[in-house]
Design a protein around this motif. Structure first.
Motif, PDB file in Angstrom:
ATOM      1  N   PRO A 150       1.851   0.194  10.202  1.00  0.00           N
ATOM      2  CA  PRO A 150       3.033   0.006   9.372  1.00  0.00           C
ATOM      3  C   PRO A 150       4.055  -0.877  10.064  1.00  0.00           C
ATOM      4  O   PRO A 150       4.059  -1.004  11.278  1.00  0.00           O
ATOM      5  CB  PRO A 150       3.571   1.431   9.194  1.00  0.00           C
TER       6      PRO A 150
ATOM      7  N   ARG B 232       0.832  -1.197   0.000  1.00  0.00           N
ATOM      8  CA  ARG B 232       0.000   0.000   0.000  1.00  0.00           C
ATOM      9  C   ARG B 232       0.873   1.256   0.000  1.00  0.00           C
ATOM     10  O   ARG B 232       0.457   2.296  -0.495  1.00  0.00           O
ATOM     11  CB  ARG B 232      -0.917  -0.028   1.216  1.00  0.00           C
TER      12      ARG B 232
ATOM     13  N   TYR C 237      -3.981  -1.162   9.632  1.00  0.00           N
ATOM     14  CA  TYR C 237      -3.383   0.107   9.217  1.00  0.00           C
ATOM     15  C   TYR C 237      -2.060   0.342   9.914  1.00  0.00           C
ATOM     16  O   TYR C 237      -1.574   1.464   9.957  1.00  0.00           O
ATOM     17  CB  TYR C 237      -4.353   1.254   9.519  1.00  0.00           C
TER      18      TYR C 237
ATOM     19  N   TYR D 205      12.137   7.640   6.258  1.00  0.00           N
ATOM     20  CA  TYR D 205      12.231   8.684   7.265  1.00  0.00           C
ATOM     21  C   TYR D 205      13.696   8.921   7.593  1.00  0.00           C
ATOM     22  O   TYR D 205      14.524   8.016   7.508  1.00  0.00           O
ATOM     23  CB  TYR D 205      11.521   8.271   8.558  1.00  0.00           C
TER      24      TYR D 205
ATOM     25  N   PHE E  81       7.703   3.842   2.953  1.00  0.00           N
ATOM     26  CA  PHE E  81       8.032   5.148   3.507  1.00  0.00           C
ATOM     27  C   PHE E  81       9.494   5.210   3.922  1.00  0.00           C
ATOM     28  O   PHE E  81      10.026   4.251   4.470  1.00  0.00           O
ATOM     29  CB  PHE E  81       7.156   5.436   4.727  1.00  0.00           C
TER      30      PHE E  81
ATOM     31  N   THR F 277       7.234   8.880   0.266  1.00  0.00           N
ATOM     32  CA  THR F 277       6.340   7.736   0.166  1.00  0.00           C
ATOM     33  C   THR F 277       6.364   7.244  -1.272  1.00  0.00           C
ATOM     34  O   THR F 277       6.251   8.040  -2.205  1.00  0.00           O
ATOM     35  CB  THR F 277       4.892   8.085   0.539  1.00  0.00           C
TER      36      THR F 277
ATOM     37  N   PHE G 258       9.592  12.685   8.045  1.00  0.00           N
ATOM     38  CA  PHE G 258       9.167  12.065   6.797  1.00  0.00           C
ATOM     39  C   PHE G 258       9.983  12.574   5.607  1.00  0.00           C
ATOM     40  O   PHE G 258      10.223  13.784   5.476  1.00  0.00           O
ATOM     41  CB  PHE G 258       7.681  12.355   6.565  1.00  0.00           C
TER      42      PHE G 258
ATOM     43  N   TYR H 279       4.614   4.299  -3.867  1.00  0.00           N
ATOM     44  CA  TYR H 279       3.410   3.483  -3.885  1.00  0.00           C
ATOM     45  C   TYR H 279       3.477   2.288  -4.831  1.00  0.00           C
ATOM     46  O   TYR H 279       2.756   1.307  -4.627  1.00  0.00           O
ATOM     47  CB  TYR H 279       2.198   4.339  -4.256  1.00  0.00           C
TER      48      TYR H 279
ATOM     49  N   ARG I 214       3.478  -0.323   4.516  1.00  0.00           N
ATOM     50  CA  ARG I 214       2.120  -0.691   4.896  1.00  0.00           C
ATOM     51  C   ARG I 214       1.569  -1.607   3.824  1.00  0.00           C
ATOM     52  O   ARG I 214       1.607  -1.270   2.643  1.00  0.00           O
ATOM     53  CB  ARG I 214       1.250   0.545   5.051  1.00  0.00           C
TER      54      ARG I 214
ATOM     55  N   PHE J 173       8.093  -1.285  10.550  1.00  0.00           N
ATOM     56  CA  PHE J 173       9.329  -0.514  10.447  1.00  0.00           C
ATOM     57  C   PHE J 173      10.539  -1.422  10.413  1.00  0.00           C
ATOM     58  O   PHE J 173      10.579  -2.473  11.068  1.00  0.00           O
ATOM     59  CB  PHE J 173       9.473   0.423  11.649  1.00  0.00           C
TER      60      PHE J 173
END
Lengths: 111, 115
Positions: free
Chosen positions: A99, A31, A97, A36, A34, A49, A46, A51, A91, A101
């Motif tokens: 995530p 989904r 929902y 960071y 990400f 992202t 952040f 996708y 994710r 890491f």
């Protein structure tokens, strides 16, 4: 179960020495992935992202890329101020929902 | 920067005392999260919320409780603090629509020391 593995755990570079950080993953339907940056004593900041496979994003000396199995954070001509820990997270498209890491890559750039 | 504040930023307390950490957001995001970060463990999810009064446990929820009575506030309570709860605590927010769907934004953190 979604999994994220970052490598290397630590990386030392000389100023100007380009390199890449790796984030390999397994997920049942991506989904979002990400990136960071985290400086000591601060919260993760952040960066990007991504996708879908083939997507790329850039910000100053950083470029993030994504394939179906991994993501790379390329650092071009790094400066000492790029020193930080870089975290990858993803994710999946499952019902949660939450995530997942990775443990992060600690980057030190020497002047 | 996402509007997320955490209070207090630093706290020292004694074993057995209750402690409440506050996270406040001004982004009107639906999801809010509490993480702890410890050397060698990375970020670990404690609890999260998917709406007012809607919360669920994360992977390290024992000894912690949460409450969310308003969209903007998410409280984390250590009911009886122990030394193993000495850590840095981060709040995060995310939403499920818009240009930044699913992206988490983190607060500045609270450093908690339990003596």
């Amino acid at each position: 179960e979604d999994q994220v593995t970052q490598s290397p755990e630590a990386l030392r570079l000389q100023e100007g020495e380009s390199s890449s950080l790796n984030c390999s993953y397994t997920v049942s339907g991506l989904r979002g992935l990400f990136w960071y940056r985290q400086d000591p004593g601060k919260g993760p900041e952040f960066l990007f992202t991504l996708y879908s496979a083939g997507e790329e994003k850039e910000k100053e000396r950083l470029k993030a890329t994504l394939t179906k199995k991994e993501s790379f954070l390329h650092i071009t001509a790094p400066k000492p101020e790029d020193s930080a820990t870089y975290l990858c997270a993803l994710r999946g498209s499952g019902g949660s929902y939450i995530p997942t890491f990775g443990r992060g890559t600690s980057l030190i750039v020497h002047p | 920067d996402a509007g997320i504040t955490q209070s207090p930023r630093h706290k020292v307390t004694e074993t057995g005392t209750p402690v409440t950490l506050r996270c406040h957001q001004t982004e009107n995001h639906r999801y809010m999260y509490w993480y702890r970060q410890d050397p060698g463990h990375g970020l670990r999810l404690i609890h999260y919320s998917y709406g007012v009064k809607d919360t669920d446990k994360g992977e390290v929820s024992d000894g912690y409780s949460v409450s969310r009575s308003k969209t903007e506030d998410f409280l984390l309570t250590l009911e009886s603090a122990t030394s193993s709860q000495t850590s840095v605590y981060f709040c995060a927010i995310s939403d499920t629509s818009g240009a930044t769907t699913d992206t988490q934004y983190f607060g500045p953190g609270t450093r908690l020391t339990v003596l």
